[in-house]
Design a protein around this motif. Structure first.
Motif, mmCIF file in Angstrom:
data_model
loop_
_atom_site.group_PDB
_atom_site.id
_atom_site.type_symbol
_atom_site.label_atom_id
_atom_site.label_comp_id
_atom_site.label_asym_id
_atom_site.label_seq_id
_atom_site.Cartn_x
_atom_site.Cartn_y
_atom_site.Cartn_z
ATOM 1 N N SER A 73 11.655 -3.630 35.299
ATOM 2 C CA SER A 73 11.885 -1.759 35.769
ATOM 3 C C SER A 73 11.096 -0.766 35.355
ATOM 4 O O SER A 73 11.021 -0.056 35.358
ATOM 5 C CB SER A 73 13.510 -1.692 35.366
ATOM 6 N N GLN A 119 17.264 0.527 40.605
ATOM 7 C CA GLN A 119 18.117 -0.688 40.678
ATOM 8 C C GLN A 119 19.626 -0.564 40.500
ATOM 9 O O GLN A 119 20.482 -1.128 40.742
ATOM 10 C CB GLN A 119 17.328 -1.478 38.692
ATOM 11 N N ASP A 173 13.085 -1.827 42.887
ATOM 12 C CA ASP A 173 13.012 -2.400 42.503
ATOM 13 C C ASP A 173 14.654 -3.435 42.899
ATOM 14 O O ASP A 173 15.918 -2.184 42.186
ATOM 15 C CB ASP A 173 13.552 -0.903 40.938
ATOM 16 N N GLU A 174 14.368 -4.715 42.565
ATOM 17 C CA GLU A 174 15.857 -4.891 42.939
ATOM 18 C C GLU A 174 16.582 -4.583 43.914
ATOM 19 O O GLU A 174 17.671 -4.749 43.507
ATOM 20 C CB GLU A 174 16.560 -5.554 41.547
HETATM 21 MG MG LIG Z 1 15.373 -4.481 36.360
#
Ligand SMILES: [Mg+2]
Ligand SMILES: Nc1ncnc2c1ncn2[C@@H]1O[C@H](COP(=O)(O)OP(=O)(O)O)[C@@H](O)[C@H]1O
Lengths: 253, 396
Positions: free
Chosen positions: A47, A91, A172-173
């Motif tokens: 991140s 995220q 991000d994820e």
């Molecule tokens: Mg992360």
């Protein structure tokens, strides 16, 4: 054409005991039209890399460069980076109470394009983007991310990706916390985006399952703020089978 | 965006206390001797800079008036009555010095009468304008909303004056009243206002106080009930600029069973010395079984050098209540919100603008006077342009 070039990037955060280095020299190039996956254990700095590219004020770049088609990204403000063609699907998307999704989307589109979108087309585009991501048409009237389920937040991020249509998407994820149906819907959105000419994707993930739907050109293994290994899509299969253990022991020795 | 957040308070722990008299508000009285000139240390005065009241508390007689421009829908009347008649009608007696002085010095009152069973489909609009802060003006108003009627009353204050006014809103049984007071004064005005509402049996009232202008504005919104089943919604929206003092004091007195009060005040502050005060007093008396109350105050601090005081007070004398809670929060711009918006290409200034509009939006929609919604949005915009939107960081 769009190329994102990250060279020897060092990033630290402020802590109570002074600055702490999190990224320790990351080098990575996403060439025209490529999709790169970054995989790594929690806390490895994934991140941090995403936020640093987007320009989050919490992170201080202490060394290295980031360029988009040769332009110095690090010299740009957060909004300038977005207008230059960078997009970060977060995220943990942030709630903005009282600001409706439709107002937010229109304001963002206007900012990115430098002019307000033509109303008729825009309404159609928004409805289609929401529908494609299986979001209710009344979604536009809700406050941004407020009271959204985890899955709705992620699908909303991808709806934005499609509407704003940047050059490079950093995800991000986006896959974490999604059930299998939502994962497919989100992957289809990303695939529609990258099916266009010259679009780059940096796909950050903790798990391999999204890579069954989005095939990367390259896989990078991220450990302790650095790229520990890289290879083709087969590297993901190897990680699936063996986990991150072998990289982790290497770093603690 | 939370710096301090008092979550919904559990009431259980407070149930043991047995009080007979409320300590929150002094008892109402016409007698000036009951409202001596304050020193500034009194609980009800400690937040107010007395000097800036510019002599209002001395209570000099004055002939000065505000100019009234009214639009009265058919059936609605506005007439002059004597102070004695106002008391006879059953207005709510003054509960602080400025309101007692207003009754003593105004030389009579105005009665706005909405007859029983009348349902208005347009608002009663009272536009009050002052010419100069040199004028000391006393105001005394009674608004009577007849039983089973439905009415919206807007009081708009503009221009300048040193103005102290007492207003009673008497809402008949089963009536539905929406009263809005807008303080849109010039920079130097001083306004002390006491609005007190009596909610009839099964009646419902919304009272909204909106304060943007003036050097010092201190408004009371008090509510009590004439019978069971009444509901009151007390809303407020304020925006304090450099040097402004804006104070709102709420008192919901649950003196009847099965009554409701719901209080939401939101404010923004910007500029050196901007000061806001919100006091939310709720009293649940022994007889007031089965009541529900919730009060909330949120402040958004936009720049350095501002100060927001926020004091919720819940005083409970019965255990048999349906629900009681409060929340109070004062916060700065949330960096994460701004980052999220900017990461979508939106400039910093525009992002701040969106966040502030978002902060006020739900409240503006609740006000329920469509004619005012746009004006309020525009006023928020205008306030923002003084500060938040001013830095030339708007790129492109
Ligand atoms: Mg992360
Ligand atoms: N404000 C902070 N203070 C101290 N450590 C931090 C701070 N922010 C992040 N970190 C640390 O940086 C490392 C990387 O975090 P992050 O980039 O979120 O990792 P990932 O996304 O791979 O899980 C973690 O060890 C985390 O604890």
């Amino acid at each position: 054409m769009s190329t994102l070039e990250i060279k020897d990037l060092h990033v630290s955060v402020k802590t109570e005991d002074g600055p702490k280095e999190i990224l320790k020299g990351v080098t990575l190039t996403i060439a025209d039209g490529e999709t790169h996956a970054i995989m790594g254990p929690n806390g490895s700095g994934k991140s941090t890399l995403a936020y640093s590219i987007a320009g989050h004020p919490k992170y201080t770049v202490t060394g290295g460069t980031v360029t988009l088609d040769g332009d110095d990204v690090l010299a740009m403000s957060v909004d300038e980076r977005a207008r230059a063609g960078l997009f970060l699907a977060m995220q943990y998307p942030v709630e903005v109470p009282g600001v409706s999704v439709s107002n937010f989307l229109r304001t963002a589109k206007t900012a990115i394009d430098g002019e307000a979108p033509k109303l008729r087309h825009w309404v159609k585009d928004v409805n289609k983007a929401l529908q494609d991501l299986n979001l209710d048409p009344t979604f536009g009237q809700r406050s941004v991310n407020e009271g959204f389920s985890g899955g709705e937040k992620k699908r909303h991020e991808i709806a934005q990706l499609e509407l704003l249509n940047p050059k490079i998407a950093v995800l991000d994820e986006t896959d974490s916390g999604l059930d299998i149906d939502a994962l497919k819907i989100v992957s289809e959105g990303v695939n529609r985006f990258r099916a266009q000419e010259g679009k780059g994707v940096l796909l950050i993930t903790h798990y391999t399952r999204i890579l069954r739907y989005i095939t990367p050109d390259q896989v990078h293994v991220f450990v302790d703020g650095k790229i520990a290994d890289q290879g083709g899509p087969e590297l993901a299969d190897q990680l699936e089978a063996e986990g991150y253990d072998k990289y982790l022991t290497k770093t603690t020795v | 965006m939370t710096v301090t957040d008092t979550a919904r308070e559990s009431v259980e722990s407070m149930l043991e206390t047995k009080r007979t008299e409320s300590h929150l508000n002094p008892p109402p009285s016409y007698d000036l001797a009951d409202h001596p000139a304050p020193t500034g240390r009194e609980e009800i005065w400690r937040f107010t800079p007395l000097k800036r009241l510019r002599g209002i508390l001395d209570g000099e007689a004055s002939e000065a008036k505000l100019t009234w421009e009214t639009s009265l829908p058919e059936g609605v009347t506005l007439t002059e009555i004597s102070a004695a008649e106002a008391a006879e009608i059953g207005e709510l007696a003054p509960n602080d010095r400025p309101s007692a002085l207003a009754v003593a010095n105004a030389g009579g009152a105005l009665l706005l009468d909405v007859p029983a069973d009348l349902e208005l489909d347009e608002p009663v609009w009272l536009r009050l304008h002052g010419d100069s802060v040199d004028d000391l003006v006393w105001g005394h108003l009674v608004i009577r909303i007849g039983r089973f009627s439905k009415a919206t009353v807007v009081l708009e204050h503009t221009g300048s004056a040193r103005y102290s006014a007492t207003t009673s809103v008497l809402v008949g049984d089963g009536a539905n009243a929406n009263v809005l007071t807008l303080q849109d004064w010039d920079d130097d005005a001083v306004h002390l206002g006491r609005d007190a509402i009596l909610v009839g049996r099964d009646a419902s009232v919304r009272h909204t106080a909106i304060s943007f202008g003036g050097d010092l504005v201190r408004m009371h919104a008090n509510v009590e009930y004439a019978g069971p089943g009444g509901q009151a919604e007390l809303l407020g929206l304020y925006f304090a600029d450099e040097g402004q003092h804006i104070e709102h004091r709420i008192f919901a007195d649950h003196n009847e069973p099965r009554t409701k009060s719901n209080v939401i005040y939101k404010g923004a502050l910007q500029g050196q010395g901007a000061h806001t005060v919100w006091i939310g007093n709720v009293l649940i008396r022994k007889v007031a079984e089965g009541i529900e109350t919730y009060e909330e105050n949120r402040n958004l601090v936009l720049t350095e050098g501002c100060h927001a005081d926020s004091v919720p007070n819940l005083e409970i004398e019965t255990g048999e209540i349906e629900g009681a809670g409060h929340a109070s929060a004062t916060a700065r711009f949330d960096d994460e919100q701004l980052f999220y918006l900017q990461a979508r290409g939106i400039s910093e200034a525009e992002s701040r603008r969106l966040v502030v509009h978002g902060f006020f939006n739900d409240l503006i929609r609740k006000v329920g006077v469509p004619e005012l919604e746009e004006k309020l949005m525009a006023t928020v915009e205008e306030e923002l342009s003084k500060n938040v939107l001013r830095p030339a960081e708007d790129a492109s």
